[in-house]
Design a protein around this motif. Sequence first.
Motif, mmCIF file in Angstrom:
data_model
loop_
_atom_site.group_PDB
_atom_site.id
_atom_site.type_symbol
_atom_site.label_atom_id
_atom_site.label_comp_id
_atom_site.label_asym_id
_atom_site.label_seq_id
_atom_site.Cartn_x
_atom_site.Cartn_y
_atom_site.Cartn_z
ATOM 1 N N ASN A 1 0.805 -1.221 0.000
ATOM 2 C CA ASN A 1 0.000 0.000 0.000
ATOM 3 C C ASN A 1 0.842 1.277 0.000
ATOM 4 N N ASP A 2 2.056 1.202 0.612
ATOM 5 C CA ASP A 2 2.918 2.392 0.600
ATOM 6 C C ASP A 2 4.265 2.082 -0.040
ATOM 7 N N LEU A 3 4.225 1.175 -0.998
ATOM 8 C CA LEU A 3 5.449 0.744 -1.670
ATOM 9 C C LEU A 3 6.050 1.901 -2.456
ATOM 10 N N LYS A 4 7.375 1.994 -2.399
ATOM 11 C CA LYS A 4 8.081 3.006 -3.176
ATOM 12 C C LYS A 4 8.807 2.325 -4.334
ATOM 13 N N GLN A 5 8.838 3.010 -5.464
ATOM 14 C CA GLN A 5 9.584 2.497 -6.596
ATOM 15 C C GLN A 5 10.553 3.550 -7.099
ATOM 16 N N LEU A 6 11.658 3.081 -7.635
ATOM 17 C CA LEU A 6 12.669 3.992 -8.166
ATOM 18 C C LEU A 6 12.217 4.552 -9.516
ATOM 19 N N LYS A 7 12.323 5.865 -9.635
ATOM 20 C CA LYS A 7 12.033 6.538 -10.896
ATOM 21 C C LYS A 7 13.218 7.436 -11.248
ATOM 22 N N LYS A 8 13.552 7.458 -12.516
ATOM 23 C CA LYS A 8 14.676 8.277 -12.955
ATOM 24 C C LYS A 8 14.223 9.724 -13.154
ATOM 25 N N ASN A 9 15.013 10.652 -12.595
ATOM 26 C CA ASN A 9 14.774 12.081 -12.793
ATOM 27 C C ASN A 9 15.950 12.621 -13.597
ATOM 28 N N ASP B 1 0.850 -4.899 -12.451
ATOM 29 C CA ASP B 1 2.127 -4.193 -12.509
ATOM 30 C C ASP B 1 3.110 -4.744 -11.483
ATOM 31 N N LEU B 2 2.606 -5.044 -10.284
ATOM 32 C CA LEU B 2 3.451 -5.570 -9.212
ATOM 33 C C LEU B 2 4.085 -6.897 -9.607
ATOM 34 N N PHE B 3 3.264 -7.811 -10.086
ATOM 35 C CA PHE B 3 3.757 -9.154 -10.369
ATOM 36 C C PHE B 3 4.617 -9.217 -11.634
ATOM 37 N N GLN B 4 4.431 -8.277 -12.533
ATOM 38 C CA GLN B 4 5.156 -8.341 -13.808
ATOM 39 C C GLN B 4 6.364 -7.425 -13.871
ATOM 40 N N ASN B 5 6.310 -6.286 -13.162
ATOM 41 C CA ASN B 5 7.331 -5.262 -13.382
ATOM 42 C C ASN B 5 8.163 -4.909 -12.151
ATOM 43 N N MET B 6 8.002 -5.643 -11.045
ATOM 44 C CA MET B 6 8.721 -5.307 -9.817
ATOM 45 C C MET B 6 9.526 -6.502 -9.293
ATOM 46 N N SER C 1 20.358 -8.329 -0.844
ATOM 47 C CA SER C 1 21.631 -7.653 -0.591
ATOM 48 C C SER C 1 21.671 -6.359 -1.390
ATOM 49 N N ILE C 2 22.799 -5.665 -1.337
ATOM 50 C CA ILE C 2 22.967 -4.441 -2.115
ATOM 51 C C ILE C 2 22.882 -4.740 -3.603
ATOM 52 N N VAL C 3 23.168 -5.971 -3.988
ATOM 53 C CA VAL C 3 23.077 -6.368 -5.392
ATOM 54 C C VAL C 3 21.666 -6.132 -5.927
ATOM 55 N N ASN C 4 20.667 -6.449 -5.103
ATOM 56 C CA ASN C 4 19.275 -6.252 -5.529
ATOM 57 C C ASN C 4 19.005 -4.785 -5.842
ATOM 58 N N LEU C 5 19.535 -3.887 -5.024
ATOM 59 C CA LEU C 5 19.304 -2.462 -5.229
ATOM 60 C C LEU C 5 20.023 -1.965 -6.478
ATOM 61 N N VAL C 6 21.221 -2.463 -6.712
ATOM 62 C CA VAL C 6 21.969 -2.062 -7.911
ATOM 63 C C VAL C 6 21.227 -2.527 -9.163
ATOM 64 N N LYS C 7 20.707 -3.749 -9.124
ATOM 65 C CA LYS C 7 19.927 -4.239 -10.263
ATOM 66 C C LYS C 7 18.679 -3.387 -10.481
ATOM 67 N N TYR C 8 18.041 -3.022 -9.380
ATOM 68 C CA TYR C 8 16.825 -2.217 -9.465
ATOM 69 C C TYR C 8 17.155 -0.823 -10.026
ATOM 70 N N ALA D 1 15.431 0.939 -13.154
ATOM 71 C CA ALA D 1 14.848 2.277 -13.077
ATOM 72 C C ALA D 1 15.458 3.206 -14.128
ATOM 73 N N TYR D 2 16.744 3.053 -14.372
ATOM 74 C CA TYR D 2 17.408 3.904 -15.365
ATOM 75 C C TYR D 2 16.803 3.691 -16.744
ATOM 76 N N TYR D 3 16.413 2.445 -17.008
ATOM 77 C CA TYR D 3 15.775 2.128 -18.293
ATOM 78 C C TYR D 3 14.255 2.173 -18.168
ATOM 79 N N ASN D 4 13.785 3.161 -17.382
ATOM 80 C CA ASN D 4 12.361 3.477 -17.290
ATOM 81 C C ASN D 4 11.502 2.340 -16.764
ATOM 82 N N GLY D 5 12.058 1.545 -15.846
ATOM 83 C CA GLY D 5 11.282 0.516 -15.170
ATOM 84 C C GLY D 5 11.068 -0.753 -15.968
#
Length: 802
Positions: free
Chosen positions: A114-122, A151-156, A506-513, A517-521
Amino acid sequence: MKKLFKVGFWEFIARIVLKNRLAILGLILIITVSLALQWKNIQFSFTEANLLPDNNNVNTEYNAFLEKFGEEGNLIVVGVQDDAFFTPKVFAAWNKLMTEIKAQKEIDLVVSINDLKQLKKNDSLQTFEMVPFVDESKTTSQAYLNSIKKDLFQNMPFYEGLLFNKENGSLRSAIYMDKKIVNTAHRKDYIVNDFIPKIKAFEQETGVDLRVSGMPYIRTLNAMSILNEISLFIGASLLITSLIFFFFFRSFRATLIAILIVIVGVMWTFGLLGLFNYHITVLTALVPTLVIVIGIPNCIFLTNKYQQEYVLHGNKAKALQRVITKVGTATLMTNLTTAAGFATFIITSSQLLKEFGIISSLSIMALFFLCLITIPIYYSYQPVPRPKHLEHLKRNYTKVFMEWIEKMVKYNRRYVYAVAIALFVISSYGALQIQTSGSLIEDMPQNTDFFRDIQFFEKEFNGVMPLEITIDTKRKKGVMKSSTLRRMDELQKTIDSIPELSKPISIVNLVKYSKQAYYNGNPEYYDLPSSQEQSFILSYAKNATKDTKENIMKSYVDSDGQTARITTFMKDIGTGNMSKIENELLAKTNKIFPKERYNVVMTGKALVFEKGTKYLLDNLVSSLLFAVFLICMLMVFMFRSFKMVVVSVIPNLLPLMITAGLMGYFGIPLKPSTILVFSIAFGLSVDDTIHFLAQYRQELAHNNWKIKKSVFATLKEAGLSMFYTSVVLFAGFSVFMLSDFGGTVALGGLIAMTLLFGMLSNLMLLPCLVLTLNKTLANKQEFPEPTVDVVPKATKIDPSEL
């Protein structure tokens, strides 16, 4: 020492006790009140039992991990598997529930859909931003909820395994408690009085069943189950043993004093826990019940002796004094052997077992003195026994049973040996089939909701027991090097391929994410960036998630950027399978991370418990051997005869072997709770042996050293008390089978079974061995004067001296 335990010494004690009855009762009252004042210091253990010594390398590594990354076991998960979740009513209730939980001061972080945050490129700021995944203004629309589900199950993929199971549609929230309260009483207060009521309110409002787990939640409910069982065991054991006592003696007065004595003994036990500032653990919680189970047989033995003496000469004063003078040493030595069975746990390096051994052995010895003093004083104020109270001494069913025993020993000795040998051979084969086991949740109550929730998360998310791997790069900011991240990714793929382990974080997950995000999700780009991509993607990531409260990855790299952490969760797979997984992961880490460049350590609660179980099993085998040695030395000290030692050990080792065989045949694994059986049961079973051999040694002198006549006289004299006490012990330990904890059930059932076999062995095999290993006539050289007069000669006591 010999003079100390001569009859004159016990006559002296008897006179002091019976001449100063009120003063002694007053002293007992003062001791009871003083120990009761220590109850305020009693605490329950708010951490898992650490079975390893503090200086063990596994503990050292785990403590170093906690110092660097903080408490790991602070995660509570709330799961749901219901199609109704993505409906406006249920989703709104979920949003309300998570918002209320997040607002609590006891909660550090909540990660929920419900309050999930996703990375977006600015692009304008060249950074990543954390933007809400869900637009709350649109959650009243079913179409919108359907779209975010898709969207959750396919793109996150970043949240897969953490918040959802893509295959089965299961969802969960990750709730991180404040690490400062995880190992305190505040944790219990919050979960019981705040967290659980909120969960139940949600279920009542929506009709959706929630699943809750995680170590803080499991530990809290498990602790409550242990506390609830203390009163259950005390009440049930007191009821059953009292009924048996009354059935034997048919006397409310005799039953009343027995109940009073063990209740005072239980009060002393709790007082000792408070005095030593020991916590109530799954083992020390059993001690009050053990006091009842062991105390009632003491009362039976002393009451039976008082009534036997009164029947012999009809003199109440003489009978009271002889309760102390004739059985003082006998009860002392039998209680010493029982206490020795528990005291051997003190030599282990496990603090858990040390506390159990200290409290149980001290409680048993304190109970001995309480019984020996209180029973004669009590009966001194009571009328003489009535004829109906003495009927048990010649009751038909006990008479028939003892006659059958005598017949078997006299005429069927070969069959007794044949059965004993056959049981030993069959049991030996079964004992070889015993498997070793142990896990954090294996012995938890399996009929509870929280255990069923554990099974849900094991099935949907591969477990809740944390397993940690730390990678020290040996240089600052070495974690974010491309080579390090790729090595970590390779290890994570290995972890992900093991069915018993969850998807690692791990931090690997965040780097992958970040790359995604850089490629628009686009989820196809959820991967480590190439060396060319890394520089500009990570430059975006440097400014991302500045609000550390919302940064779920903040605990996965240390402040210097030198050490990274990979977290996975493990199913309840037992120590054997855990060792295989550990070896597989160690082989992989040694291959991936060169030791000259990296220092890789595997730790976590799951691994610490597995290592502790192995360590404990090795130590308990040593303690069992020490218990056998110690009790054999007591036999040598008491009887000064090698034959006595031989005939005392064999009848008590056979029941242990039978129990081990049954464990092998019925698939009962060897684990901390079951291996305790052998030391405890051996210490209890050998009591009957001491009673028999001590009486036998006395009968030899009375019967001109005629062995056969002395053996059967011993069966008549000591057999009845051996039967009574064994029945009480069997029934008393069977009470533990009422437990919801598998380990406690196994402990009670196996000890009860071992004591039953021990009674039969001591009543049948022991006299057979005595008859076989000796000639028709004995002599004083074969049986020298014992060091301790366990059964003293009859003495002439003038009642006027009392």
